[in-house]
Scaffold this active site. Structure first.
Site, PDB file in Angstrom:
ATOM      1  N   LYS A   1       0.439  -1.338   0.126  1.00 45.26           N
ATOM      2  CA  LYS A   1      -0.161   0.000  -0.285  1.00 45.26           C
ATOM      3  C   LYS A   1       0.134   0.749  -0.032  1.00 45.26           C
ATOM      4  O   LYS A   1       0.414   2.622  -0.348  1.00 45.26           O
ATOM      5  CB  LYS A   1      -0.720  -0.113   0.902  1.00 45.26           C
ATOM      6  CG  LYS A   1      -1.757  -0.906   1.368  1.00 45.26           C
ATOM      7  CD  LYS A   1      -3.224  -0.613   0.502  1.00 45.26           C
ATOM      8  CE  LYS A   1      -4.673  -1.970   0.464  1.00 45.26           C
ATOM      9  NZ  LYS A   1      -5.883  -1.554  -0.088  1.00 45.26           N
TER      10      LYS A   1
ATOM     11  N   SER B   1      -8.608   1.065   8.182  1.00 47.94           N
ATOM     12  CA  SER B   1      -7.755   0.150   9.649  1.00 47.94           C
ATOM     13  C   SER B   1      -7.137  -0.792   9.590  1.00 47.94           C
ATOM     14  O   SER B   1      -6.207  -1.667   9.949  1.00 47.94           O
ATOM     15  CB  SER B   1      -9.044  -1.144  10.402  1.00 47.94           C
ATOM     16  OG  SER B   1     -10.155  -1.587   9.848  1.00 47.94           O
TER      17      SER B   1
END
Lengths: 417, 417
Positions: free
Chosen positions: B81, B106
Site C-alpha cells: 500500500k 483500519s
C-alpha cells in the site's frame, strides 16, 4: 566417517577449504538487515523488565547494536545442517562412499544426510525413534533415505545403527561431534563476513563503522585495536549452541579475524549446559530438557567443547528464557516476516534481552556500537506448533510479551528486503 | 487528492512515471523462486481433491507452472500500500501538501499514508473504527499520524472524515479508488518484470523458456504469438483483488506487453464480487464477508472496475475457498519460510488449486509451461491469528490439509534463498 586422525586441522584455512568443496551444493543464504530490530536492540529495556533478574534495580544497558542476520532457514532442507553433511561426504573415499552412510537423528541432520547422500548417489540409512513425527519420517524418506526405527534412548538407537553397519558396511556420519562436520558448519561464517561487506559496499550507512567521526556527542569512538579496520567488519557473531558443531565451526572460521564469537542457549531445565560447563571448567555430558528450542536440547560434544572452551576462540556464552525466545521469535516472524523455528532465535534473544551481553556492548562498542552478525539457524516448524507455543504463552499472561511490547512500540519502520 | 480530471492517463507509461517518483521511498522488494512450490503446482491434483467441485470425475489438469514471487510483505509497513500512498502525495501541490492528508482505514492503507506523510513532513489524519485492534492503532500513531475514532459503518467513518476536512482542510487520499493510487500500486509489476529477467540472466534454467527446443516428448512448444520472445518473459501475473487498486495497476502496467494478468479472490460469503461482477457484466457495489483474507473484504472500486472489466487488460478472475487459502499459506510459511498474511496467498492458491486456471495453463502453456508471477501482497498478521486460523482448520478435520498433504509429499527440495 573420515578418520579423525586424518582430518584437516581445526583452523580458518580448513573452513575455507571446506567451503570450496561444498559451495556448489549449498545455498549462499541471504544476509538481511532490519532497521526495526537494530533499533529495538539499541533501546534500553525497561526497569520493570529486569525485575527478578540479577540486574533488578540497575540502570538498563544502552548498547548500540546493528544486526546482520544470516538466514540459514533458507538453506536446503530449511537448516544449516546440510553444510556439515556435504562436507563429511566430500571427505570420504570412493570405497567408503560406495558403502553408503548411516546416522541416527530425528531432526534436521537426518534430512541433511539423506539429501547429501542422494546428491552423491549413495545409500543413506537413517535410524529414527518410532515416536518421531510422521512428517519428519516422510520428509527423510522423501529424500530417498532408508528409515529404520528404534526405541528413543541413546542405547536403543545406537544398537540399531550398529546392526545397520554390520549389515551394510555403511559409514557413520555423526550430527556434530566430528571435525568434518564442524568445518562444514563453519562455512556460513565466511559467507556472512563477505555478504556483510557486500551490503556495506552498496550502502555504507548499514555499518556502524561507516563514519568514524560520527558519535552521539561528536566524540570519536576508539575502536578496539584487536579489531580489523574495515568499515564492514563484524564486531561480533552470535550463534545458537546445542551439540556445538555450528558454534565451534564459526569460532574456528573467525579465529584471528578480530570478530568476537558468542554462543546463545536456552536456560530452561538446565539446557544451558555449555554456559554451566564453562563456569565449572568442565564439559557437562548429559542434559534433559524440553526447551521449545528443540534443536538445542543436546549437550555439547567433546570436539566442539575443545573449541568453545578456548577463550581465544569463544568470547562467551549467555542463556535466555523460554519467554525471551518466544518474544524474539515473534519479532522475527511479525516484523522481519521471516519464518524461523525457536532454536533459530536464541542469538537474537540474547542480544535483545541479556543485560550482561548488552552492558558489554555498551562498554566496548561505545556510542558507535557494534555490528553484530546473528545466525538464524533454521525454519523447520509448523503453523500448529507456532499456534500452540503462543497459546501457552497467552495463558501464562504474556508477561514477557507485555514487557517486550513497550520496547516494541518505539519502533515502527519495517525490515529492509 | 489530485483532481481526477488532471491525473495521468491509465496506461503503462504513467506507471513508469509513477515509479520514477516513488522509487526513492520504497523498497525494491525481492522476487523469490521456489522449486518446491513450482513442482507442486506442476503436479496434478488428486481425483479425490476435486470431489464436490465442477471438475469432479474429470482428469485433473497437468499444467507446468514456474513461479516468480514478488514479496511485497517485505515492503515498508509490511504491504504494497505504501506505493500508492507515496505516489498520491507526489502528485499534490505544495499548497495541498501543507494542508495535510486524511483517510479512513483500519488496515494497511492507514499505516501507508501515515508513513508517507511523515516522510513528506506533513500531517496525517486517520479515521479508524473504535473497534480496531490496539496494535494497529498504535502502529498508525507510531508513524506520527493523528488517529480519530468513529463507528464502524461507512457513514459513520465518512462523517468523521468530513469533520476533519472541515477543521483542517486536509486532502482526502482514498485507499484504492483513484488513478494516482492505481498507478502507484502498478509499479510493482515493472519491478517484477525486471527482477525476473535479472534472475533468468543469472540462471537461465529458472525460466521455462530457457530452451525452446526442450519438451517432455522432444516436441518444440509453440509459443502464443501475442507473447514477447524474451526467455525471461512472464506468461502471466496473478494478484489478489479486494478494492482492485493493485490488480488494476498491474493490468495497466502490463497492458501491451504480452503478459496476461489474472485476479484471485476468496469465494467465502460472496467475497468473489469481482468474479461475479464480470459474469454479470456489472460491478457489484457491496459485499459483506468475513473471509480470513481480511484485506480482500472490499468490493471493487469504480475506477479499478473500468480496467478489470476490459478484456484486453485482464484475462480472468478466479476464486478460492478458505481451505485453499490456508493450504497455500501453510506452504508459503512452512516451505518457503516467508511470513505472509492470508490475503497475500490467494493468487498462489488459485494457481495450485483452481482447475479452470490449471487447464488453461496446460492448454496454452503446453509441455514447456508458463512462467507465472505471483504477488505476495503483505505480511501483516500475528502469531496468535495464525494459531487460531489453523486450530479452527484442525477442528474441521483438516480435510483440505489432507488433500494438500498427498501432493505435498512428492516434493522435498527447499526454496532457493
Amino acid at each position: 566417517m573420515a578418520d579423525i586422525a586424518k582430518t584437516l586441522p581445526l583452523k580458518r584455512s580448513s573452513v575455507q577449504s571446506a567451503h570450496e568443496r561444498i559451495k556448489q551444493h549449498i545455498h549462499r543464504t541471504p544476509v538481511l538487515t532490519s532497521t526495526t530490530l537494530s533499533n529495538l536492540a539499541s533501546t534500553p529495556q525497561t526497569q520493570e523488565s529486569l525485575i527478578g533478574t540479577p540486574f533488578e534495580g540497575q540502570t538498563p544497558a544502552h548498547p548500540k547494536i546493528n544486526f546482520f542476520f544470516k538466514c540459514e532457514n533458507y538453506q536446503h532442507i530449511g537448516a544449516f545442517k546440510i553444510r556439515g553433511a556435504f562436507h563429511a561426504l566430500s571427505r570420504l573415499s570412493e570405497e567408503e562412499l560406495s558403502r553408503g552412510v548411516v546416522t541416527h537423528s530425528s531432526g534436521n541432520h537426518a534430512q541433511a544426510l539423506a539429501l547429501a547422500a542422494r546428491t552423491y548417489g549413495i545409500p543413506a540409512h537413517i535410524v529414527m525413534p518410532t515416536i518421531s513425527t510422521p512428517s519428519k519420517i516422510a520428509a527423510t524418506q522423501g529424500y530417498g533415505a532408508k528409515v529404520y526405527f528404534s526405541g528413543s534412548t541413546s542405547d536403543e538407537r545406537e544398537a540399531v545403527v550398529k546392526d545397520v553397519i554390520k549389515d551394510t558396511g555403511a559409514v557413520l556420519v555423526p550430527p556434530y561431534d566430528h571435525p568434518d562436520i564442524i568445518l562444514g558448519q563453519g562455512t556460513m561464517a565466511l559467507e556472512l563476513e563477505e555478504q556483510a561487506a557486500e551490503l556495506v559496499r552498496e550502502d555504507p550507512t548499514l555499518s556502524v563503522h561507516h563514519n568514524q567521526k560520527e558519535g552521539m556527542n561528536g566524540h570519536v569512538n576508539e575502536v578496539d585495536s584487536t579489531h580489523n579496520s574495515s568499515p564492514s567488519r563484524l564486531d561480533a557473531v552470535i550463534a545458537p549452541i546445542g551439540g556445538g558443531g555450528m558454534l565451534s565451526g564459526i569460532a574456528t572460521a573467525l579465529h584471528g579475524t578480530g570478530t568476537f564469537v558468542f554462543g546463545a542457549e536456552p536456560s530452561f531445565e538446565g539446557a544451558d549446559d555449555a554456559r554451566r560447563g564453562l563456569a565449572a571448567g568442565k564439559r557437562i555430558p548429559t542434559v534433559k530438557t524440553l526447551t521449545i528450542a528443540d534443536g538445542l536440547r543436546t549437550p555439547v560434544g567433546e570436539i566442539p567443547w575443545t573449541i568453545i572452551s578456548d577463550k581465544s576462540k569463544l568470547r562467551g556464552i549467555y542463556a535466555v528464557t523460554e519467554e525471551q525466545i518466544l518474544a524474539a521469535m515473534r519479532l522475527v516472524l511479525e516484523r522481519m516476516k521471516v519464518f524461523v523455528e525457536p532454536s533459530a532465535v536464541v542469538g537474537l534473544a540474547m542480544a535483545l534481552y541479556d543485560e550482561e551481553f548488552r552492558h558489554l556492548v555498551e562498554k566496548e562498542g561505545g556510542e558507535k556500537g557494534w555490528n553484530v552478525g546473528v545466525v538464524l539457524s533454521g525454519g523447520n516448524t509448523t503453523v500448529e506448533a507456532i499456534g500452540k507455543m503462543f497459546a501457552v504463552s497467552e495463558q501464562k499472561g504474556e508477561r514477557q510479551e507485555g514487557k517486550m511490547g513497550a520496547q516494541g512500540e518505539k519502533v515502527a519502520e519495517n525490515v529492509a528486503g
